[in-house]
Design a protein around this motif. Sequence first.
Motif, short mmCIF file in Angstrom:
data_model
loop_
_atom_site.label_atom_id
_atom_site.label_comp_id
_atom_site.label_asym_id
_atom_site.label_seq_id
_atom_site.Cartn_x
_atom_site.Cartn_y
_atom_site.Cartn_z
N SER A 153 58.44 73.12 70.05
CA SER A 153 58.78 71.86 70.73
C SER A 153 60.11 71.34 70.21
CB SER A 153 57.73 70.79 70.45
OG SER A 153 56.50 71.19 70.94
N LEU A 154 60.26 71.45 68.90
CA LEU A 154 61.52 71.03 68.31
C LEU A 154 61.78 71.84 67.05
CD1 LEU A 154 61.08 69.06 65.62
CD2 LEU A 154 60.41 67.42 67.36
N CYS A 155 63.01 71.80 66.61
CA CYS A 155 63.39 72.53 65.40
C CYS A 155 64.20 71.62 64.49
CB CYS A 155 64.18 73.79 65.75
SG CYS A 155 64.59 74.77 64.29
N VAL A 156 63.86 71.66 63.20
CA VAL A 156 64.53 70.84 62.21
C VAL A 156 65.30 71.77 61.28
CG1 VAL A 156 64.05 69.43 60.14
CG2 VAL A 156 62.85 68.96 62.30
N LEU A 157 66.48 71.34 60.84
CA LEU A 157 67.24 72.14 59.88
C LEU A 157 66.92 71.67 58.47
CD1 LEU A 157 69.39 74.30 59.33
CD2 LEU A 157 71.11 72.49 59.47
N GLY A 158 66.40 72.60 57.67
CA GLY A 158 66.02 72.28 56.29
C GLY A 158 66.88 73.01 55.29
N PHE A 159 66.79 72.60 54.06
CA PHE A 159 67.51 73.31 52.97
C PHE A 159 66.75 73.10 51.67
CE2 PHE A 159 69.36 69.65 50.73
CZ PHE A 159 69.17 68.65 51.68
N GLU A 160 66.89 74.07 50.78
CA GLU A 160 66.28 73.96 49.44
C GLU A 160 67.23 73.13 48.59
OE1 GLU A 160 63.57 74.62 47.85
OE2 GLU A 160 62.52 75.60 49.52
N ALA A 161 66.80 71.94 48.20
CA ALA A 161 67.69 71.04 47.48
C ALA A 161 67.60 71.29 45.98
CB ALA A 161 67.33 69.60 47.78
N GLU A 162 68.78 71.34 45.35
CA GLU A 162 68.80 71.46 43.89
C GLU A 162 68.15 70.21 43.29
OE1 GLU A 162 72.54 73.39 42.49
OE2 GLU A 162 72.42 71.78 40.99
N ASN A 163 68.49 69.06 43.84
CA ASN A 163 67.86 67.80 43.44
C ASN A 163 67.44 67.07 44.72
OD1 ASN A 163 67.12 65.30 42.60
ND2 ASN A 163 69.16 64.68 41.90
N PRO A 164 66.14 67.09 45.03
CA PRO A 164 65.69 66.56 46.33
C PRO A 164 65.65 65.03 46.43
CG PRO A 164 63.83 67.40 45.07
CD PRO A 164 65.04 67.69 44.25
N THR A 165 65.91 64.34 45.32
CA THR A 165 65.80 62.87 45.33
C THR A 165 66.63 62.26 46.45
OG1 THR A 165 65.61 63.02 42.95
CG2 THR A 165 65.95 60.82 43.85
N GLY A 166 65.98 61.39 47.23
CA GLY A 166 66.68 60.67 48.29
C GLY A 166 66.52 61.29 49.66
N TYR A 167 66.19 62.56 49.71
CA TYR A 167 66.06 63.25 51.00
C TYR A 167 64.64 63.13 51.56
CZ TYR A 167 70.50 65.61 50.08
OH TYR A 167 71.82 65.89 49.82
N GLY A 168 64.54 63.25 52.89
CA GLY A 168 63.24 63.40 53.53
C GLY A 168 62.70 64.79 53.18
N ARG A 169 61.38 64.90 52.90
CA ARG A 169 60.79 66.19 52.54
C ARG A 169 60.10 66.82 53.75
NH1 ARG A 169 62.39 63.54 48.48
NH2 ARG A 169 61.84 64.18 46.36
N LEU A 170 60.24 68.14 53.86
CA LEU A 170 59.58 68.86 54.95
C LEU A 170 58.20 69.31 54.48
CD1 LEU A 170 62.52 71.02 56.41
CD2 LEU A 170 61.89 68.65 56.87
N VAL A 171 57.17 68.75 55.09
CA VAL A 171 55.79 69.11 54.74
C VAL A 171 55.36 70.21 55.70
CG1 VAL A 171 53.43 68.27 54.43
CG2 VAL A 171 55.38 66.75 53.96
N MET A 172 55.21 71.44 55.13
CA MET A 172 54.89 72.59 55.97
C MET A 172 53.38 72.80 56.05
SD MET A 172 57.94 73.43 56.80
CE MET A 172 57.70 74.99 57.67
N GLY A 173 52.91 73.22 57.22
CA GLY A 173 51.48 73.52 57.41
C GLY A 173 51.32 74.96 57.84
N GLU A 174 50.14 75.27 58.36
CA GLU A 174 49.86 76.67 58.76
C GLU A 174 50.75 77.11 59.91
OE1 GLU A 174 45.74 76.89 59.67
OE2 GLU A 174 45.16 76.83 57.56
N ASN A 175 51.08 76.16 60.74
CA ASN A 175 51.79 76.51 61.97
C ASN A 175 53.17 75.84 62.03
OD1 ASN A 175 52.04 77.78 64.38
ND2 ASN A 175 50.83 76.29 65.55
N GLY A 176 53.92 76.01 60.95
CA GLY A 176 55.25 75.42 60.91
C GLY A 176 55.27 74.05 60.25
#
Length: 447
Positions: free
Chosen positions: A126-149
């Motif tokens: 339905s939609l696609c989000v661009l994520g990245f592995e943050a060295e320091n994630p503080t301040g960013y929105g977190r991607l909560v992954m489930g079984e189906n994306g």
Amino acid sequence: MSLAVVILAAGKGSRMKSALPKVLHEIGGRTLLAHTIAAAQRLSPDQLVIVTGHAGERVASEAKLHSEAAVIVHQDDQLGTAHAVDMARTALADHSGYTIVLYGDSPFIQADTMKAMQAECDAGASLCVLGFEAENPTGYGRLVMGENGLDAIVEEKEANDEIRKITLCNSGVMCAKTTLMFDLIAKVDNDNAKGEYYLTDVPYFAKKAGGRCAVVTCPEAETLGIDSRAGLAKGEALFQAKARSAAMASGVTLRDPETAYFSFDTKLGQDVVVEPYVQFLTGVHVDDAVHIKAHSVLEGCHVSTGAIVGPYARLRPGAVIGPKARIGNFVEIKNADLAAGAKINHLTYVGDATIGADANIGAGTITCNYDGVFKHRTSIGARAFIGSNSSLVAPLNIGDDAVVGSGSVITENVGDGDMAIGRSRQVTKKSLGKRFMDALRAKKKEK
Ligand code: UD1
Ligand code: MG
């Protein structure tokens, strides 16, 4: 499928502590907004919408400079990223393809990454989000992954300790079918810690409606968002590192790469040699086999094959340097055309001038091009020889093969092959030098 890109550029960027809106700060000689527009244009979108807010008129005119076709929409109050995208609803009411949302302060996003996001939607997400592995994630929105994306994006302020441990973060870039994007945005409320309409709530509503949300990832550097002067410096360093690598890969020798500074549009030919501490400001085009010596600064100029420039030369906008010409130390050239083999080797200003082939301009020559109100041109013919320390008062024509005596102030035209001397005649007094000094020394002894 057709594509629309929405660029969010309404924020003030308070952390920049600047009179200039954040997206108008520059990296590599062009604004963050122009970089982002260029990134969007690489996808050839059929619609580009730019959301302005803070300093809206200035941001809009910069946007128009880089994309005449862009639709500018204004967000009066910055109520959040979902609210910002919602400003594009009317402009995209008839759009039947995908919409990609970009942030105007993230200049490094790559076309291939955005294409990969579209491909996920083509494949049924339905939609696609661009994520990245943050060295320091503080301040960013977190991607909560489930079984189906992707299950949801949780903003830092809403996250519990468990979620804060997640290092896979939201870049802010999102792709979805245009109609779905706006249907989902209509569901977003502002019942959260910041009281804002979060675009990041959209995946939650997509899942709730039975859809699947995909994530594409990219290196952290690609999604770097500029929020502060430190961030701007980091962005500049990233840009320069890339520009240096690209120059070397294309056959340019950088004697000390870390000290060569490029602009987004710098063009250097093969076998160009760049010595330490050279700056290429915007609009520089250098042909093959040019040698640019240390500490030179070039802007808006063209240097032809085989020329040698510097050390400590300054080429300003409109300088056109012919093949095998020679520009030496402490020479400034502005809006001037030098033919092949012309030599200006030392301590000289040449502005609003034409210099013929193989002409030799002596040390300390000044083209006096400005009368305080108007600018005037100087033309110097082929093979002409200008003696050192001469002032050439424009408007002025000096012919082919003409000679100007050293120390002259030239105010009248000089014909082809003529010699002009414009200074007071020398007087030599027999033996007076020695007598004069002897008298002075005697006086000193008496004291
Ligand atoms: C946003 C994301 C966060 C992500 C981060 C990445 C939300 C709610 N959060 O947070 O998940 O990890 O970016 O950098 O989206 N803007 C407007 N109008 C508004 C608000 C923002 O145009 O009303 C623009 C800003 O000018 C900026 C961009 O949207 O270009 C992002 O806004 P910002 O406030 O920087 O969001 P973050 O808190 O960084
Ligand atoms: Mg931000």
